[in-house]
Enzyme design. Structure first.
Site, short mmCIF file in Angstrom:
data_model
loop_
_atom_site.label_atom_id
_atom_site.label_comp_id
_atom_site.label_asym_id
_atom_site.label_seq_id
_atom_site.Cartn_x
_atom_site.Cartn_y
_atom_site.Cartn_z
N ASP B 52 75.16 -37.33 -18.19
CA ASP B 52 75.14 -37.20 -19.65
C ASP B 52 74.14 -36.17 -20.13
O ASP B 52 73.29 -35.73 -19.36
CB ASP B 52 74.76 -38.56 -20.28
CG ASP B 52 75.95 -39.50 -20.33
OD1 ASP B 52 77.05 -39.04 -20.66
OD2 ASP B 52 75.76 -40.70 -20.02
N TYR B 110 70.43 -42.45 -7.55
CA TYR B 110 69.83 -42.11 -8.84
C TYR B 110 68.40 -42.65 -8.88
O TYR B 110 68.14 -43.75 -8.39
CB TYR B 110 70.60 -42.79 -9.99
CG TYR B 110 71.94 -42.19 -10.33
CD1 TYR B 110 72.04 -41.17 -11.27
CD2 TYR B 110 73.12 -42.66 -9.75
CE1 TYR B 110 73.27 -40.62 -11.61
CE2 TYR B 110 74.36 -42.12 -10.07
CZ TYR B 110 74.43 -41.10 -11.02
OH TYR B 110 75.64 -40.56 -11.36
#
Lengths: 247, 247
Positions: B52, B110
């Site tokens: 994003d 992540y």
């Protein structure tokens, strides 16, 4: 009248350096502006190292004196609330009345970062010089040894225009270490004081050695010549960090 | 026709994310633009993780297929020469014709950075969330344990508007570690795939636990409720790094 000592960290990328100058945003100026708003007094802030445009600081130290009754913890929070996130005051505390950020300093530590990755990480682009060549680490270490100790650093200093700073060119580098990182090399400089642009000029000349353009021994010849024209050009500011001032 | 695999690193600060969208600059768009200039072909680039806006990448992976005769090393250099310094293609190499950056992925890593310093370092302002409160590390670790393993993550997923992505909400987190750093805490997530905004929603909810607003056990209740309204809000994007994709 009381004197206060502050330790600061800043990302120098978008500042015209520490020291106030016309038509440019500097760190000293922003701090003095916020102090004026908070105390209604025009307070002069003196920094230990006058970092140039683009140079970063992890532990710049500064002092100021004022008659204004200050709550150190409150002022610390208020200052950080008003300053941009690129400048943080880490500590603020009362100091002896005769404390002077520059003249009381016993030791200064600067680091210069060289990234030797083939393609420089986006996260290091603002905080290290990308060296687009293979680096001769042994040569770099040998060259650095010639700079260690007490020398006339005229060949590695840009005399400022102001006469007030045109001083004794003898300086002592107490420590100059070449430290390998997974992304490149960190050069650590330590000494009581440095001439104007001395660290960046030393790095720029050492880079010529590391790139095979000069022999390490030439550092000695350049020092002895006491001629700025013989030294290499200054390494760019964004690789340089003022790490710590010891008192 | 040949297929190529690229590994990329980018500073997401000033991008509207990976995926092409109207009226915004995205990483996919910039890479496709440069490939068009270099090959004169309209090449579609598929990324493994659609990061994003504001999310960073250390090892995003992407693929593209083309008939254009490509010299991988030459194209790698040309791409990096044309892309902004905030995006670097680290490697570019031919891959099996059926290699797909997203569908062939076996494992994704992540990291989310929380800085717990009293005043956040200017050098972490763009790369970690500043937590302006004392953190309950033990609670954080306990809460994280409830997220480990295979669950229906509906409570931690923002369903995208597009029906194509409205898929099975069962996912497996194979590793979720809470690692202390001198500046704060790093949360490491590892799994084959994650739902839209799942990592940031997990972190946002864990932060409520770390801040004492929820008991660690509530993570279990929230998971079981399968109701997005019960989960905490997404942690901001600038603390999140897509670290690595394994194939």
């Amino acid at each position: 009248m009381k004197t206060y000592k502050m330790v600061l960290s800043y990302d120098g990328t978008n500042f015209a350096g520490w020291q106030i100058q016309p038509n440019a945003i500097t760190i000293q100026q922003l701090i003095e502006e916020k102090l004026l708003i908070l105390t209604k007094e025009a307070i002069s802030v003196v920094g230990a190292g006058r970092t140039d445009a683009g140079v970063h600081a992890l532990g710049q130290t500064a002092h100021f004196s004022t008659h204004f009754p200050i709550d150190s913890d409150g002022l610390l929070k208020s200052l950080n609330g008003m300053l941009p996130q690129t400048i943080r005051v880490i500590t603020l505390e009362e100091a002896p009345l005769d404390f002077h950020a520059r003249y009381s300093a016993k030791n200064k530590v600067y680091h210069y970062h060289l990234s030797t990755e083939k393609f420089q990480s986006p996260f290091r682009r603002l905080y290290s010089l990308h060296v687009g060549q293979k680096i001769d680490l042994e040569g770099l270490k040998q060259g650095a040894k010639y700079l260690l100790g007490t020398h006339d650093f005229t060949s590695f200093s840009n005399q400022p225009l102001s006469g007030a700073c045109g001083k004794n060119p003898i300086r002592t580098i107490d420590r100059l270490e070449v430290i390998e990182e997974h992304w490149g090399v960190r050069l650590e400089f330590e000494g009581k004081s440095f001439l104007y642009k001395m660290v960046r000029n030393c790095v720029g000349t050492l880079l010529e050695v590391a790139g095979g353009k000069r022999d390490p021994e030439q550092i000695k010849t350049i020092l002895e010549a006491k001629d700025r024209k013989l030294g290499g050009k200054a390494a760019p500011p964004h690789g340089l960090f003022l790490v710590r001032i010891d008192y």
